[in-house]
Scaffold this motif. Structure first.
Motif, short mmCIF file in Angstrom:
data_model
loop_
_atom_site.label_atom_id
_atom_site.label_comp_id
_atom_site.label_asym_id
_atom_site.label_seq_id
_atom_site.Cartn_x
_atom_site.Cartn_y
_atom_site.Cartn_z
N SER A 15 0.84 -1.19 0.00
CA SER A 15 0.00 0.00 0.00
C SER A 15 0.88 1.24 0.00
O SER A 15 2.02 1.22 0.49
CB SER A 15 -0.91 0.01 1.23
N ASP A 17 1.05 5.44 0.84
CA ASP A 17 0.49 6.63 1.48
C ASP A 17 0.34 7.71 0.42
O ASP A 17 1.28 8.02 -0.31
CB ASP A 17 1.45 7.08 2.58
N HIS A 18 -0.83 8.29 0.33
CA HIS A 18 -1.08 9.28 -0.72
C HIS A 18 -0.24 10.54 -0.56
O HIS A 18 -0.11 11.34 -1.49
CB HIS A 18 -2.57 9.64 -0.77
N ALA A 52 1.76 4.15 -13.80
CA ALA A 52 0.69 4.31 -12.82
C ALA A 52 0.42 5.77 -12.50
O ALA A 52 -0.73 6.16 -12.26
CB ALA A 52 1.03 3.55 -11.54
N ALA A 70 -4.26 10.48 -3.94
CA ALA A 70 -5.04 9.26 -3.67
C ALA A 70 -5.12 8.35 -4.89
O ALA A 70 -4.97 7.13 -4.78
CB ALA A 70 -6.44 9.64 -3.19
N ALA A 71 -5.37 8.93 -6.05
CA ALA A 71 -5.47 8.12 -7.26
C ALA A 71 -4.14 7.45 -7.59
O ALA A 71 -4.09 6.28 -7.97
CB ALA A 71 -5.94 8.97 -8.44
N ALA A 73 -1.81 6.67 -5.45
CA ALA A 73 -1.56 5.63 -4.45
C ALA A 73 -2.29 4.35 -4.80
O ALA A 73 -1.75 3.24 -4.69
CB ALA A 73 -1.98 6.12 -3.07
N ARG A 74 -3.54 4.49 -5.25
CA ARG A 74 -4.31 3.30 -5.63
C ARG A 74 -3.70 2.62 -6.85
O ARG A 74 -3.59 1.39 -6.92
CB ARG A 74 -5.77 3.69 -5.91
N ALA A 75 -3.30 3.43 -7.83
CA ALA A 75 -2.73 2.86 -9.06
C ALA A 75 -1.41 2.14 -8.77
O ALA A 75 -1.16 1.06 -9.31
CB ALA A 75 -2.52 3.97 -10.09
N SER A 77 -0.48 0.82 -5.87
CA SER A 77 -0.77 -0.38 -5.08
C SER A 77 -1.23 -1.52 -5.98
O SER A 77 -0.83 -2.67 -5.82
CB SER A 77 -1.83 -0.07 -4.02
N ASP A 78 -2.10 -1.18 -6.93
CA ASP A 78 -2.59 -2.20 -7.86
C ASP A 78 -1.46 -2.75 -8.71
O ASP A 78 -1.33 -3.97 -8.90
CB ASP A 78 -3.68 -1.60 -8.74
#
Length: 307
Positions: A15, A17-18, A52, A70-71, A73-75, A77-78
Motif C-alpha cells: 500500500s 500513502d497518498h 501508474a 489518492a489516485a 496511491a491506488r494505481a 498499489s494495484d
C-alpha cells in the motif's frame, strides 16, 4: 512532517500513502520488488511508477517532490500487487516498445521481444533500398510489430498481416494506425498462407516454435500470460515452419522472383530448419544470430521463387 518520516510507515507492504512524493513512492516500489525477489526490481519499478502515475521521465525528474495523491496511491498499489503476483510489466502497462515504436498489447498477442528485432534487421539487409516498393506478408502478425517496423523503414512498401486470432488483428490494425503506417497495411484472418495469392517480395514470421512438452516448463510470466497458441509449435516445435515452407513449395508463385523468407527460430533450431528447408527444395538458406550469439533467424531465397 519531513519526507523521511512520511516514507517509513508506507514501507510495510504494497500500500502507498497518498502523501508520499513521487520520488519516495518510486523508492518504496523498488524496495517492495526487491523484497519479493524480482530480478529487475529497479527497472520494473521505474516503468510501473511512470505508467501508474501517468508521468514522463522528465516529469519525475523535475517534479519528483510532488505528492502522488489518492489516485496515484491506488494505481501504484494495484501495479505492485499485480507485478508481485507474477504478471509481466508489459501486461500491466498494456503496451511495449519494439524497434523504437510503441505497441499496444492484447490477450491474443505476444509481448514484442528484442530478439525479434533480428527478423527486421535481416529483412532490411535483404532489401536495402529504402524507396523500393516492396510487397510483404507477416504471418502470425500478433501485435503487428514486425510488419509495422518494416513499413516504418520502407516508406513505399505495402504489407499484409495474417493471424488466426481476430483479437490480435484488431490490436495490429490499431498499432499500424497509431504508428503512421495504417494506410499501407491490411490485415487478414487466416492460417498461414492459405488466404494469400501473391506474389510477394518478402514473407516474414515469428511463428510459435516451442515444443509442446516444453510449454508447461516455461517461466510463469510467459506460460500464464502469453497466449498458448502463439507458443506451442507442436511436438518438435517445427509445425508452423512445415506449414509455411510447404505452402511456398506447393505454390512458388507466392514469392516474386528474387523474393525471400525471414523466419524467427528458437536458439536451438538452426540446424533443424536448414535441413527442413533444403528437404523442401530451398537452396539458399542462412542462419543468423541475435546479440546474445544464439541462432535466431533463418533467411531463405529459394530457387522456387524464380519459376
Amino acid at each position: 512532517m519531513g519526507e523521511k518520516a512520511r516514507t517509513r510507515p508506507a514501507l510495510s507492504g504494497m500500500s502507498f500513502d497518498h502523501t508520499l512524493s513521487r520520488e519516495a513512492a518510486l523508492r518504496h516500489l523498488v524496495r517492495v520488488f526487491e523484497e519479493a525477489g524480482l530480478p529487475d526490481a529497479r527497472t520494473d519499478a521505474r516503468f510501473l511508477a511512470l505508467h501508474a502515475l501517468a508521468l514522463t521521465p522528465l516529469d519525475l525528474s523535475l517534479r519528483g517532490r510532488e505528492p502522488i495523491g489518492a489516485a496515484g496511491a491506488r494505481a501504484l498499489s494495484d501495479a505492485a500487487a499485480r507485478r508481485c503476483a507474477g504478471e509481466p510489466v508489459a501486461r500491466i502497462i498494456g503496451a511495449w516498445e519494439f524497434w523504437g515504436l510503441p505497441f499496444a498489447l492484447g490477450p491474443e498477442t505476444l509481448v514484442p521481444r528484442s530478439d525479434t528485432e533480428s527478423v527486421v534487421e535481416a529483412a532490411l539487409r535483404l532489401f536495402p533500398e529504402r524507396d523500393r516498393p516492396l510487397h510483404l506478408i507477416d504471418l502470425g502478425t500478433g501485435t503487428g510489430c514486425i510488419l509495422v517496423a518494416l513499413l516504418h523503414e520502407r516508406p513505399k512498401a505495402f504489407g499484409i498481416g495474417v493471424d488466426r486470432a481476430e483479437g490480435a488483428l484488431a490490436v495490429a490494425r490499431r498499432n499500424a494506425a497509431d504508428n503512421g503506417v495504417g494506410d499501407r497495411a491490411a490485415f487478414l484472418c487466416g492460417s498461414w498462407l492459405d488466404a494469400l495469392t501473391g506474389p510477394f517480395d518478402l514473407i516474414v514470421s515469428n511463428p510459435p516454435y516451442i515444443a509442446a512438452s516444453v510449454v508447461a516448463t516455461l517461466a510463469p510470466e510467459v506460460r500464464l500470460h502469453d497466449p498458448h497458441a502463439a507458443l506451442d509449435g507442436g511436438a518438435d516445435g517445427l509445425d508452423a515452419y512445415r506449414a509455411i515452407l510447404r505452402g511456398i513449395a506447393r505454390r512458388p508463385g507466392l514469392l516474386a522472383a528474387g523474393g525471400a523468407l525471414v523466419l524467427e527460430i528458437g536458439y536451438d533450431q538452426g540446424a533443424a530448419l536448414v535441413d527442413l528447408a533444403r528437404a523442401m527444395g530451398f537452396e539458399d538458406v542462412n542462419v543468423g544470430r541475435d546479440l546474445a550469439g544464439n541462432d535466431r533467424v533463418v533467411t531463405l531465397r529459394p530457387s522456387l521463387a524464380g519459376r
